[in-house]
Design a protein around this motif. Sequence first.
Motif, PDB file in Angstrom:
ATOM      1  N   PRO A  19       0.820  -1.222   0.000  1.00 12.62           N
ATOM      2  CA  PRO A  19       0.000   0.000   0.000  1.00 12.62           C
ATOM      3  C   PRO A  19       0.850   1.266   0.000  1.00 12.62           C
ATOM      4  CG  PRO A  19       0.037  -0.996   2.183  1.00 12.62           C
ATOM      5  CD  PRO A  19       0.761  -1.939   1.280  1.00 12.62           C
ATOM      6  N   PRO A  20       0.292   2.383  -0.490  1.00 10.91           N
ATOM      7  CA  PRO A  20       1.024   3.665  -0.460  1.00 10.91           C
ATOM      8  C   PRO A  20       1.260   4.112   0.984  1.00 10.91           C
ATOM      9  CG  PRO A  20      -0.962   3.787  -1.848  1.00 10.91           C
ATOM     10  CD  PRO A  20      -1.039   2.512  -1.083  1.00 10.91           C
ATOM     11  N   GLU A  21       2.150   5.062   1.134  1.00 12.31           N
ATOM     12  CA  GLU A  21       2.457   5.574   2.473  1.00 12.31           C
ATOM     13  C   GLU A  21       1.216   6.196   3.106  1.00 12.31           C
ATOM     14  OE1 GLU A  21       5.597   8.666   4.589  1.00 12.31           O
ATOM     15  OE2 GLU A  21       5.903   8.087   2.499  1.00 12.31           O
ATOM     16  N   GLY A  22       0.968   5.869   4.365  1.00 14.97           N
ATOM     17  CA  GLY A  22      -0.202   6.385   5.079  1.00 14.97           C
ATOM     18  C   GLY A  22      -1.416   5.475   4.976  1.00 14.97           C
ATOM     19  N   TRP A  23      -1.307   4.454   4.144  1.00 16.04           N
ATOM     20  CA  TRP A  23      -2.413   3.507   3.984  1.00 16.04           C
ATOM     21  C   TRP A  23      -2.001   2.146   4.534  1.00 16.04           C
ATOM     22  CZ3 TRP A  23      -7.100   4.780   1.456  1.00 16.04           C
ATOM     23  CH2 TRP A  23      -7.126   6.062   0.891  1.00 16.04           C
ATOM     24  N   GLU A  24      -2.972   1.413   5.056  1.00 18.51           N
ATOM     25  CA  GLU A  24      -2.671   0.057   5.532  1.00 18.51           C
ATOM     26  C   GLU A  24      -3.717  -0.930   5.025  1.00 18.51           C
ATOM     27  OE1 GLU A  24      -4.629  -0.208   9.934  1.00 18.51           O
ATOM     28  OE2 GLU A  24      -2.624   0.697   9.820  1.00 18.51           O
ATOM     29  N   VAL A  25      -3.299  -2.185   4.880  1.00 21.05           N
ATOM     30  CA  VAL A  25      -4.182  -3.227   4.359  1.00 21.05           C
ATOM     31  C   VAL A  25      -5.165  -3.666   5.445  1.00 21.05           C
ATOM     32  CG1 VAL A  25      -4.286  -5.580   3.445  1.00 21.05           C
ATOM     33  CG2 VAL A  25      -2.457  -4.033   2.710  1.00 21.05           C
ATOM     34  N   SER A  39      -5.097 -12.755  -9.932  1.00 20.37           N
ATOM     35  CA  SER A  39      -5.731 -11.496  -9.502  1.00 20.37           C
ATOM     36  C   SER A  39      -6.290 -11.631  -8.095  1.00 20.37           C
ATOM     37  CB  SER A  39      -6.850 -11.104 -10.474  1.00 20.37           C
ATOM     38  OG  SER A  39      -7.866 -12.092 -10.498  1.00 20.37           O
ATOM     39  N   LYS A  40      -6.142 -10.560  -7.351  1.00 18.88           N
ATOM     40  CA  LYS A  40      -6.702 -10.536  -5.997  1.00 18.88           C
ATOM     41  C   LYS A  40      -7.181  -9.132  -5.648  1.00 18.88           C
ATOM     42  CE  LYS A  40      -2.350  -9.942  -3.395  1.00 18.88           C
ATOM     43  NZ  LYS A  40      -1.529 -10.518  -2.318  1.00 18.88           N
ATOM     44  N   VAL A  41      -7.890  -9.043  -4.540  1.00 22.29           N
ATOM     45  CA  VAL A  41      -8.424  -7.766  -4.075  1.00 22.29           C
ATOM     46  C   VAL A  41      -7.760  -7.411  -2.750  1.00 22.29           C
ATOM     47  CG1 VAL A  41     -10.482  -6.686  -3.074  1.00 22.29           C
ATOM     48  CG2 VAL A  41     -10.653  -7.911  -5.227  1.00 22.29           C
ATOM     49  N   VAL A  42      -7.363  -6.149  -2.627  1.00 21.81           N
ATOM     50  CA  VAL A  42      -6.803  -5.646  -1.369  1.00 21.81           C
ATOM     51  C   VAL A  42      -7.623  -4.424  -0.955  1.00 21.81           C
ATOM     52  CG1 VAL A  42      -4.766  -4.742  -0.203  1.00 21.81           C
ATOM     53  CG2 VAL A  42      -4.488  -6.439  -2.015  1.00 21.81           C
ATOM     54  N   ILE A  43      -8.193  -4.464   0.227  1.00 23.09           N
ATOM     55  CA  ILE A  43      -8.906  -3.294   0.772  1.00 23.09           C
ATOM     56  C   ILE A  43      -7.917  -2.529   1.635  1.00 23.09           C
ATOM     57  CG2 ILE A  43     -10.914  -2.472   2.065  1.00 23.09           C
ATOM     58  CD1 ILE A  43     -11.767  -4.193  -0.284  1.00 23.09           C
ATOM     59  N   ILE A  44      -7.664  -1.267   1.269  1.00 28.36           N
ATOM     60  CA  ILE A  44      -6.725  -0.448   2.047  1.00 28.36           C
ATOM     61  C   ILE A  44      -7.471   0.715   2.709  1.00 28.36           C
ATOM     62  CG2 ILE A  44      -4.721  -1.072   0.665  1.00 28.36           C
ATOM     63  CD1 ILE A  44      -4.977   1.629  -0.785  1.00 28.36           C
ATOM     64  N   GLU A  45      -6.907   1.215   3.811  1.00 27.05           N
ATOM     65  CA  GLU A  45      -7.591   2.248   4.596  1.00 27.05           C
ATOM     66  C   GLU A  45      -6.598   3.305   5.051  1.00 27.05           C
ATOM     67  OE1 GLU A  45     -10.983   2.022   7.986  1.00 27.05           O
ATOM     68  OE2 GLU A  45      -9.095   1.031   8.515  1.00 27.05           O
ATOM     69  N   ASN A  46      -7.078   4.561   5.039  1.00 32.10           N
ATOM     70  CA  ASN A  46      -6.313   5.668   5.585  1.00 32.10           C
ATOM     71  C   ASN A  46      -7.154   6.292   6.696  1.00 32.10           C
ATOM     72  OD1 ASN A  46      -5.285   8.392   6.040  1.00 32.10           O
ATOM     73  ND2 ASN A  46      -4.056   8.101   4.193  1.00 32.10           N
ATOM     74  N   VAL A  87      -8.747  -2.169  -4.033  1.00 32.28           N
ATOM     75  CA  VAL A  87      -7.663  -2.230  -5.019  1.00 32.28           C
ATOM     76  C   VAL A  87      -7.667  -3.592  -5.709  1.00 32.28           C
ATOM     77  CG1 VAL A  87      -5.173  -2.060  -5.392  1.00 32.28           C
ATOM     78  CG2 VAL A  87      -6.265  -0.648  -3.638  1.00 32.28           C
ATOM     79  N   VAL A  88      -7.813  -3.573  -7.034  1.00 33.60           N
ATOM     80  CA  VAL A  88      -7.672  -4.787  -7.848  1.00 33.60           C
ATOM     81  C   VAL A  88      -6.203  -4.952  -8.178  1.00 33.60           C
ATOM     82  CG1 VAL A  88      -8.244  -5.926 -10.026  1.00 33.60           C
ATOM     83  CG2 VAL A  88      -9.984  -4.588  -8.823  1.00 33.60           C
ATOM     84  N   VAL A  89      -5.613  -6.071  -7.772  1.00 35.01           N
ATOM     85  CA  VAL A  89      -4.188  -6.325  -8.024  1.00 35.01           C
ATOM     86  C   VAL A  89      -4.072  -7.385  -9.112  1.00 35.01           C
ATOM     87  CG1 VAL A  89      -1.977  -6.981  -7.018  1.00 35.01           C
ATOM     88  CG2 VAL A  89      -3.691  -5.817  -5.609  1.00 35.01           C
ATOM     89  N   GLU A  90      -3.421  -7.009 -10.227  1.00 32.49           N
ATOM     90  CA  GLU A  90      -3.219  -7.906 -11.356  1.00 32.49           C
ATOM     91  C   GLU A  90      -1.739  -7.890 -11.725  1.00 32.49           C
ATOM     92  OE1 GLU A  90      -7.110  -7.813 -14.091  1.00 32.49           O
ATOM     93  OE2 GLU A  90      -6.269  -5.813 -13.774  1.00 32.49           O
ATOM     94  N   PRO A  91      -1.276  -8.840 -12.564  1.00 37.45           N
ATOM     95  CA  PRO A  91       0.146  -8.849 -12.950  1.00 37.45           C
ATOM     96  C   PRO A  91       0.558  -7.533 -13.606  1.00 37.45           C
ATOM     97  CG  PRO A  91      -0.926 -10.887 -13.629  1.00 37.45           C
ATOM     98  CD  PRO A  91      -2.010  -9.978 -13.155  1.00 37.45           C
TER      99      PRO A  91
END
Length: 562
Positions: free
Chosen positions: A69-75, A86-93, A102-106
């Motif tokens: 995740p970007p700085e300041g965000w956590e999974v 492909s997978k899904v990551v929910i991030i929060e600030n 967040v859709v994560v693909e190659p």
Amino acid sequence: MMKLFRRGRKKEEKLEDFEKEAVEIIETAKKRKSILRGKTGKKKGLFRKKPLFEPYDEEKVGPLVEYSPPEGWEVVEEYWIKEPYSKVVIIENEELDEQIYVVVEPILTAYETEVLNELRNALRDVLEEEDVGSELREVVLKETTDFLIRDMKLDLDAKSYYKILYYLIRDFIHYGKISPLMFDKMLEDISCNGYNKPVFVFHRNYANIETNVSFEAEELDAFVITLAQRCGKHISIAEPMVDATMPDGSRIQMTLGREVTDHGSTFTIRKFRDVPITPVDLIAWGTFSSEQMAYLWLCIENKKNLIFAGGTASGKTTSTNAIALFIPRRAKIVTIEDTRELMLPHENWIPAVTRDAFQGEEGAIDMYDLLKAALRQRPEYIIVGEVRGREALTLFQAMSTGHTTYSTLHADSVEGVIHRLENPPINVPRPMIEALDIISIQAQVFIGKKRARRNVEIAEIVGLDTHSKMLRTTTVFKWDSVRDEHVMIGNSKALEDIMMMRGWSRKELKEELERRKAVLEFMVEHDIRDYREVANIIHAYQSRPEKVLEKMGLSELIPKAR
């Protein structure tokens, strides 16, 4: 003997399905081979038996997707959609009080992107659009891709090959950029609001949430046109708005360009559930209590008419599908919908769906037409997806003539239901509304910070007041928002009628409700959620309650012989 015959027939049907599938893949492969032969001028060796690369092995190849995740965000949560691609990551600030889906693909290198584009262009020439979505297409696509890579002498390692193959399957067979969203079982709605705007989804755990998926102007216009074609519809600047059903059964509404939507093309997909919700699910989620479900079970079995009302996405259709499992196994059912959403385990069931006109107004079949036809089919139960217009009058006529009917309606209170039924465009005469027995009101509510669906009220129509000519209603169950509990606060006319019809005493009625409540709670406790398993237990109880209670260890509830 009859069972053996049926079993034999089922085996034959499965064999027929298998044979059809085998024939389809052989014919498809032959067709692709013929097309490629014409394109390349070669006659032999187009498809090799040996695949280009061995099946994906993470230990040898390494992971295909990685994310931090970007700085300041956590999974907050992550899960696979299609492992390992492909997978899904929910991030929060927490500071911004924001969450992102967040859709994560190659991630492709510049060279891999160039190869992907070359293969896309070559495949467009040799692959047809028919049968899109079939699993068999993946086999043909992979074989064709392998041939093209060899023929074009492309230099690829195993990792690059699988990354590129994922995107080819995603774009040619599935739904392009939104494929991970379409395959995520936690999503209910997918909404694209215009050019260069993030796609929003409605997640079961996070409600409305922004995603990292977006479309540029030309890309979105082309995508909407392609979606319409896959649904068998036409969309253009002349006809820029289309409602359709997607190949998987989901409902979609699309607009093209800036003709009717100022921010550009849009699409909204109401996803289709391939596994229906059961009464057990609704109890486990707190939408209904086990006492309410036992009440509905007894009422439905004894042919009381019911309307589920509520706002958009309050779960009306879901509840209708769930309580339909209480309908006796052999009862004849006709369902009438704009888009197929109801799914029943009953065999004696006719699912009817409306149809648009072919040209102008010719050939259109609406809910009213289907309902008129249904009355000639002598059903015991009629389920209408939603009443909006003239079909409502026919529905209430069906109620008055002894057909048991269930439907949904947009209204947020019992008074709102009656007001909508009595006034244009529905216009049901007040004396006919008296045939409706039960009104169930549902809503989306907040439990703490989480959004949830709750049945906020179950009311009954008692009758028409002879002096004031007003419909009298009584509230049987009410949701207590403070304690998040469903409370029985009034007497039930429907239960009184059932008691009289069945010749039960008040004690026997109470005991029967307790037995059904115990059966439902047993299924919740033991996590029996599959709709066929739930339906089997319900139908077994309807025919042999003593045996079901004994199997569940509830022998003390078995009624003693009078």
